[in-house]
Design an enzyme around this catalytic site. Structure first.
Site, PDB file in Angstrom:
ATOM      1  N   ASN A  84      53.455  39.034  49.508  1.00  0.00           N
ATOM      2  CA  ASN A  84      52.284  39.009  48.611  1.00  0.00           C
ATOM      3  C   ASN A  84      51.740  40.435  48.576  1.00  0.00           C
ATOM      4  O   ASN A  84      51.031  40.864  49.486  1.00  0.00           O
ATOM      5  CB  ASN A  84      51.247  38.029  49.173  1.00  0.00           C
ATOM      6  CG  ASN A  84      50.031  37.909  48.281  1.00  0.00           C
ATOM      7  OD1 ASN A  84      49.884  38.634  47.298  1.00  0.00           O
ATOM      8  ND2 ASN A  84      49.134  37.006  48.636  1.00  0.00           N
ATOM      9  N   HIS A 108      45.461  30.766  41.053  1.00  0.00           N
ATOM     10  CA  HIS A 108      45.607  29.942  42.269  1.00  0.00           C
ATOM     11  C   HIS A 108      46.531  28.745  42.042  1.00  0.00           C
ATOM     12  O   HIS A 108      46.414  27.720  42.722  1.00  0.00           O
ATOM     13  CB  HIS A 108      44.255  29.358  42.742  1.00  0.00           C
ATOM     14  CG  HIS A 108      43.199  30.357  43.085  1.00  0.00           C
ATOM     15  ND1 HIS A 108      41.886  30.206  42.696  1.00  0.00           N
ATOM     16  CD2 HIS A 108      43.235  31.495  43.785  1.00  0.00           C
ATOM     17  CE1 HIS A 108      41.164  31.222  43.137  1.00  0.00           C
ATOM     18  NE2 HIS A 108      41.974  32.028  43.801  1.00  0.00           N
ATOM     19  N   GLU A 124      50.043  28.352  50.472  1.00  0.00           N
ATOM     20  CA  GLU A 124      50.761  28.957  49.352  1.00  0.00           C
ATOM     21  C   GLU A 124      52.089  29.554  49.801  1.00  0.00           C
ATOM     22  O   GLU A 124      53.074  29.524  49.065  1.00  0.00           O
ATOM     23  CB  GLU A 124      49.878  30.037  48.709  1.00  0.00           C
ATOM     24  CG  GLU A 124      48.689  29.450  47.976  1.00  0.00           C
ATOM     25  CD  GLU A 124      47.550  30.431  47.760  1.00  0.00           C
ATOM     26  OE1 GLU A 124      46.744  30.616  48.692  1.00  0.00           O
ATOM     27  OE2 GLU A 124      47.473  31.013  46.671  1.00  0.00           O
ATOM     28  N   ARG A 169      55.052  36.574  45.507  1.00  0.00           N
ATOM     29  CA  ARG A 169      53.937  36.028  44.747  1.00  0.00           C
ATOM     30  C   ARG A 169      53.640  36.987  43.591  1.00  0.00           C
ATOM     31  O   ARG A 169      53.444  38.186  43.807  1.00  0.00           O
ATOM     32  CB  ARG A 169      52.703  35.927  45.632  1.00  0.00           C
ATOM     33  CG  ARG A 169      51.519  35.451  44.842  1.00  0.00           C
ATOM     34  CD  ARG A 169      50.222  35.645  45.555  1.00  0.00           C
ATOM     35  NE  ARG A 169      49.152  35.152  44.699  1.00  0.00           N
ATOM     36  CZ  ARG A 169      47.908  35.588  44.771  1.00  0.00           C
ATOM     37  NH1 ARG A 169      47.574  36.510  45.637  1.00  0.00           N
ATOM     38  NH2 ARG A 169      46.995  35.107  43.952  1.00  0.00           N
ATOM     39  N   ARG A 203      32.123  37.153  41.911  1.00  0.00           N
ATOM     40  CA  ARG A 203      32.348  36.965  40.469  1.00  0.00           C
ATOM     41  C   ARG A 203      31.385  35.912  39.918  1.00  0.00           C
ATOM     42  O   ARG A 203      31.101  34.923  40.598  1.00  0.00           O
ATOM     43  CB  ARG A 203      33.792  36.511  40.217  1.00  0.00           C
ATOM     44  CG  ARG A 203      34.809  37.622  40.419  1.00  0.00           C
ATOM     45  CD  ARG A 203      36.228  37.107  40.319  1.00  0.00           C
ATOM     46  NE  ARG A 203      36.888  37.121  41.614  1.00  0.00           N
ATOM     47  CZ  ARG A 203      38.065  36.561  41.866  1.00  0.00           C
ATOM     48  NH1 ARG A 203      38.723  35.933  40.928  1.00  0.00           N
ATOM     49  NH2 ARG A 203      38.595  36.624  43.071  1.00  0.00           N
TER      50      ARG A 203
END
Ligand code: ADP
Length: 398
Positions: free
Chosen positions: A7, A179, A383, A90, A240
């Site tokens: 990743n 996601h 993940e 990823r 955010r």
């Protein structure tokens, strides 16, 4: 099969070496601040952690170091490179091209490059990770696992924006989601925990970490999600803002004299829990401040819970009900307080949280009462396992 999961972010490179069949993590680590003199490599499984401070100029040097750490040194996991069967990367943005993970070829690399226009902060570092592995692990098959793939099953009524249609035709402006690997994993596990075939289940999945997103998953497929063209949409997050009135953007730009970079920074880095509380983007710190009487921190928690609650309502309506709601990621897995606030008042919709089950336990579990018509679950996301599993499946089929 041993799969190295990579990743790669702009200044970091996270990895796990996993034996897919047993799901055993043989090694894991992270190179941070890549490209700066203060870079370091933290690695090891379980309680044994090591840290080497050393300058890493780029992802290429980081991968060389990772291979070295996997095959020699205190956290050695395999005897040689030959014991690494494949690499899974990823990749954030797969656009409309990749509804599934894919074997990396020159054509795929070209697409990931092209899609950097939609994910300028994420796709380029993923490519650097891919190039570094090609360089240091020649001949080892590699697979790209996209965050967006799971959402390619959405219908136009879910992924289109009511903007002039030519923006979609000219610039691919539509909802892609984020996601996706996490939502796919916890949805599958949620159906399993409830003993319902995935293909017959209706689930609402809530990935609540620093970045937060909600998805509606029906019949084993994503039908809607809260993240949009970019990972700014939907739920309120750590820094955010999530969905806001779009007219605020030009309004604030005029009032505050901001350019596009300035307003992007404001919405991505200075908003959310941090923006409202003025204390932190970290839920634990905000909760402590609220407990200490900080009213803005308390407001941040209220806003956050309300933001997630609304999406539960939206997705109950989209799917005509749900068998289960799954909480995952840092906040979803760990904050019983926030789960309770989100679920408070939903009893009339058949969603009844059991306070004791909510407060106790670890690992995948049901936290709703037996009489709750929609079950509520906590499922730790994984993940890396999904990336390793996809990689193994695709490589084995070659
Ligand atoms: P990322 O999106 O960066 O992977 P994580 O999934 O690690 O983020 O989630 C980070 C969030 O999870 C932070 O807001 C943090 O406060 C929260 N969190 C982590 N552990 C706990 C905990 N034990 N209790 C409450 N919140 C937690």
């Amino acid at each position: 099969m041993n799969v190295l999961v990579i990743n790669a972010g702009s200044s970091s490179l996270k990895y796990q070496l996993m034996h897919v069949e047993s799901q055993e993590v043989l090694a894991k680590g992270i190179c941070e601040r890549v490209g700066s003199p203060a870079s370091f490599h933290r690695y090891g499984t379980g309680p044994k952690e090591h840290q080497d401070d050393l300058p890493l100029e780029d992802h290429d040097q980081a991968i060389a170091l990772v291979i070295d750490a996997l095959t020699t040194g205190p956290a050695k996991a395999v005897d040689s490179l030959a014991a690494i069967d494949a690499v899974g990367h990823r990749v954030v943005q797969g656009g409309r091209y990749y509804p599934q993970s894919v074997l990396i070829t020159e054509e795929v690399i070209g697409r990931i490059e092209e899609l950097a226009k939609l994910a300028p902060l994420h796709n380029p570092p993923a490519l650097r990770g891919i190039f570094a592995c090609q360089h240091h692990m020649p001949g080892v098959p590699m697979v790209a696992v996209f965050d967006t793939s799971f959402f390619q099953s959405m219908e136009p009524k879910s992924y289109m924006y009511p903007l002039p249609y030519d923006l979609y035709e000219k610039h691919d402006i539509r909802k892609y989601g984020a996601h996706g690997t996490s939502h796919r994993y916890v949805a599958e596990q949620g159906a399993r925990l409830l003993g319902i075939p995935f293909a017959e289940s209706r689930l609402i999945t809530l990935h609540l970490g620093n970045g937060c997103s909600a998805s509606a998953v029906a019949g084993g497929k994503a039908v809607d999600t809260s993240m949009g063209l970019t990972p700014l949409d939907g739920l309120m997050m750590g820094t955010r803002c999530g969905a806001i009135d779009p007219a605020i953007v030009p309004f604030v730009m005029d009032l505050e004299g901001l350019d596009t970079a300035g307003v992007n920074n404001l919405m991505n880095k200075q908003s959310g829990l941090l923006g409202i509380s003025g204390v932190s983007n970290d839920l634990r710190t905000v909760a402590e401040a609220a407990d200490g009487g900080n009213s803005r921190a308390a407001l941040a928690l209220d806003l956050y819970a309300q933001s997630v609650k609304k999406y539960i309502g939206i997705y109950l309506a989209v799917m005509g009900g749900a068998d289960g709601i799954v909480f995952t990621a840092g906040i979803g897995e760990n904050s019983a307080m926030m789960r309770a606030r989100i679920l408070e008042g939903l009893e009339g919709l058949g969603i009844v949280c059991d306070p004791l089950k909510n407060a106790q336990g670890k690992g995948p579990r049901v936290i709703s009462t037996d009489s709750s018509s929609t079950a509520v679950m906590v499922i730790p996301t994984n993940e890396e396992y999904m990336i390793a599993r996809d990689t193994a499946e695709i490589v084995s089929a070659q």
